[in-house]
Each structure stands twice: as C-alpha cells, then as structure tokens.
Design an enzyme around this catalytic site. Structure first.
Site, PDB file in Angstrom:
ATOM      1  N   HIS A  97      46.550 -36.945  -9.588  1.00  0.00           N
ATOM      2  CA  HIS A  97      46.026 -36.420 -10.849  1.00  0.00           C
ATOM      3  C   HIS A  97      45.024 -37.432 -11.414  1.00  0.00           C
ATOM      4  CE1 HIS A  97      45.794 -35.184 -15.022  1.00  0.00           C
ATOM      5  NE2 HIS A  97      46.232 -33.997 -14.628  1.00  0.00           N
ATOM      6  N   GLU A 166      40.273 -29.972 -10.588  1.00  0.00           N
ATOM      7  CA  GLU A 166      40.348 -30.274 -12.013  1.00  0.00           C
ATOM      8  C   GLU A 166      39.174 -31.166 -12.419  1.00  0.00           C
ATOM      9  OE1 GLU A 166      44.615 -29.709 -13.613  1.00  0.00           O
ATOM     10  OE2 GLU A 166      44.414 -31.780 -12.959  1.00  0.00           O
TER      11      GLU A 166
HETATM   12  P1  PGA Z   1      44.861 -29.402 -19.706  1.00  0.00           P
HETATM   13  O1  PGA Z   1      45.350 -30.387 -18.516  1.00  0.00           O
HETATM   14  O2  PGA Z   1      45.280 -28.012 -19.326  1.00  0.00           O
HETATM   15  O3  PGA Z   1      45.573 -29.918 -20.932  1.00  0.00           O
HETATM   16  O4  PGA Z   1      43.376 -29.548 -19.790  1.00  0.00           O
HETATM   17  C1  PGA Z   1      45.255 -30.003 -17.178  1.00  0.00           C
HETATM   18  C2  PGA Z   1      45.853 -31.078 -16.307  1.00  0.00           C
HETATM   19  O5  PGA Z   1      45.748 -32.265 -16.635  1.00  0.00           O
HETATM   20  O6  PGA Z   1      46.438 -30.774 -15.242  1.00  0.00           O
END
Ligand code: PGA
Length: 250
Positions: A97, A166
């Site tokens: 992540h 992401e």
């Molecule tokens: P968020 O986070 O939906 O709060 O933008 C996504 C994540 O960090 O997986």
C-alpha cells in the site's frame, strides 16, 4: 475464457478497536444479505480486529490483514508472519500500500518478498500500485507502474493475486481519478500482464456517489475502499453497486 472475479475490498487502515468492529458487523451484515454472491467482499482490518472477524459466523465477508512479513518467524520486531495469519483463518493481505511505501520505506523488492511469502502460505495478496501526482504530471504514470509490477511480481503466481491500482494523489483526498482514466490505466496494467484474467481493482476516494460509475467500466473488476469502508452504510451501498448501463454490459 475465465473472467476476473468482482472484488469489493475495504481497508480500515489504523481505525477501529474490537468493540467498534463488532458494532460495525452488526450493522453491515444485514446490508449485504442480498448482495450477488459473485461479488467477493473482503475487509482488511487492523491486526487486533482479525480475530473478531474470523470468529464471526458470517461466511459472506472474507478477512484480510494489511501487511505480511516474508519470514515465517524471526527477530523482526513489530512484524506479523503469514503462518500467524493463517492460524487466524486470514486468507488475504494488502501488500505494498502506498502508505506502507511512503511512511515505512517499503520497496518493490520487499513487496515482492511479502507477496511470495503470502502465496506460499495460501494467503491471496492484494498488491497495491500507483503513481504520485508528480509522476503523473511528468507523464511517467505508465512507466512507474510497469516498474512496480516488473519487480514486485517476479516469481509471483498471477492465479492467486489481486491487484489494486491506487493513484496516490487520489487516496484520502476526495480527488477521485476519473472512472475512464482509471479504466485506461487498469487496461494498461492488464495488457502488461499479457491480458491475464487477474482481478484488478481501483482505489482512491471511492464513495457511494461514484461507485456505480466506476463499476460500469469494462476493465475495473472491483474497488479497494479506505475512508468509506469505515461506515457500514456507505460500504454496504458500495457492495450493492448498480453499474450504470449494467443491462447492456452484462
Ligand atoms: P480512500 O483510501 O478510499 O480513503 O481514498 C483508499 C486506500 O488507501 O486504499
């Protein structure tokens, strides 16, 4: 032809204690009673809440950790190993992540070790990749992600993997990547992986108000949700998405 599985995953980050987790489950489970069985619902929760989830009788939610170490045991203070997670019946873990990469110096090389260790112990890792605002502005989005994949996925079995795209600039900012653009990047990831039917999710400010549009895109197999997964009503709505134009798509 195998189709990628639809996955609705939540990432609680460092939120909620055990009591809050129980209250959450009571509110959330009835909301996903009618959710199509083909949608896999996974919640990646703090280590201290894993047991609360796995002891819960519902088989509808699958439980994930938010990291996993590459050694089965050893002198690695503060880390948790794959066999320790398996003992708790945990079968998923996010790996790489952007918050782990940014604040805890995780690299593509350690991400690779974690992915392989997870798979060795029958944990399906959710590999997170994505570019910063700066990479995007400099036109380096694709090359940055390709590099993350090339190093991160060496020796990793695509059959037992979930990928989450992401974009860092969209995480926790409310600044969602336009659905069409997320679809385009995910299409690039898929073609870089030889069009393998691995599930590829989008993550970054996913909310009840944009889920239907996101899930209408052809390349996006699901979502990884941070902030909005903390509220059972919001996450319930996300799990019960109604893809726009669904009648045509399916
Ligand atoms: P968020 O986070 O939906 O709060 O933008 C996504 C994540 O960090 O997986």
């Amino acid at each position: 032809m195998t189709l990628p599985q639809q996955v609705i995953a939540g990432n609680w980050k460092m939120y909620k204690n055990r009591m809050e987790a129980r209250t959450y489950l009571e509110a959330f489970l009835p909301l996903i009673d009618q959710t199509p069985a083909a949608r896999r619902i996974i919640l990646c929760v703090p280590f201290t809440c894993l047991n609360t989830f796995t002891e819960h009788t519902s088989t509808r939610i699958e439980v994930g950790a938010q990291n996993v170490h590459w050694q089965p045991e050893g002198a690695y203070t503060g880390e948790i190993s794959a066999p320790m997670l398996v003992e708790l019946n945990v079968r998923y873990a996010t790996v790489g992540h952007s918050e782990r990469r940014q604040y805890f110096n995780e690299t593509d090389e350690t991400v690779n070790l974690r992915l392989k260790a997870a798979q060795l112990h029958q944990i399906t890792p959710i590999l997170c990749v994505g570019e910063s605002k700066q990479h995007r502005t400099q036109g380096e989005t694709e090359s940055w992600i390709r590099n993350q994949l090339d190093i991160g996925l060496q020796g990793v079995d695509l059959e037992r993997l979930i990928i989450a795209y992401e974009p860092i600039w969209a995480i926790g900012t409310g600044d969602t990547c336009a659905a069409g653009e997320a679809n385009r990047v995910i299409g690039e990831i898929r073609s870089h992986l030889g069009n393998h039917p691995v599930s590829i999710l989008y993550g970054g400010s996913v909310k009840p108000s944009n889920i239907d549009e996101i899930m209408a895109e052809t390349q996006i197999d699901g979502v990884l949700v941070g902030g909005a997964s903390l509220d059972p009503l919001d996450f319930g709505r996300i799990a019960n998405f109604q893809p726009l134009g669904a009648a045509i798509k399916s």
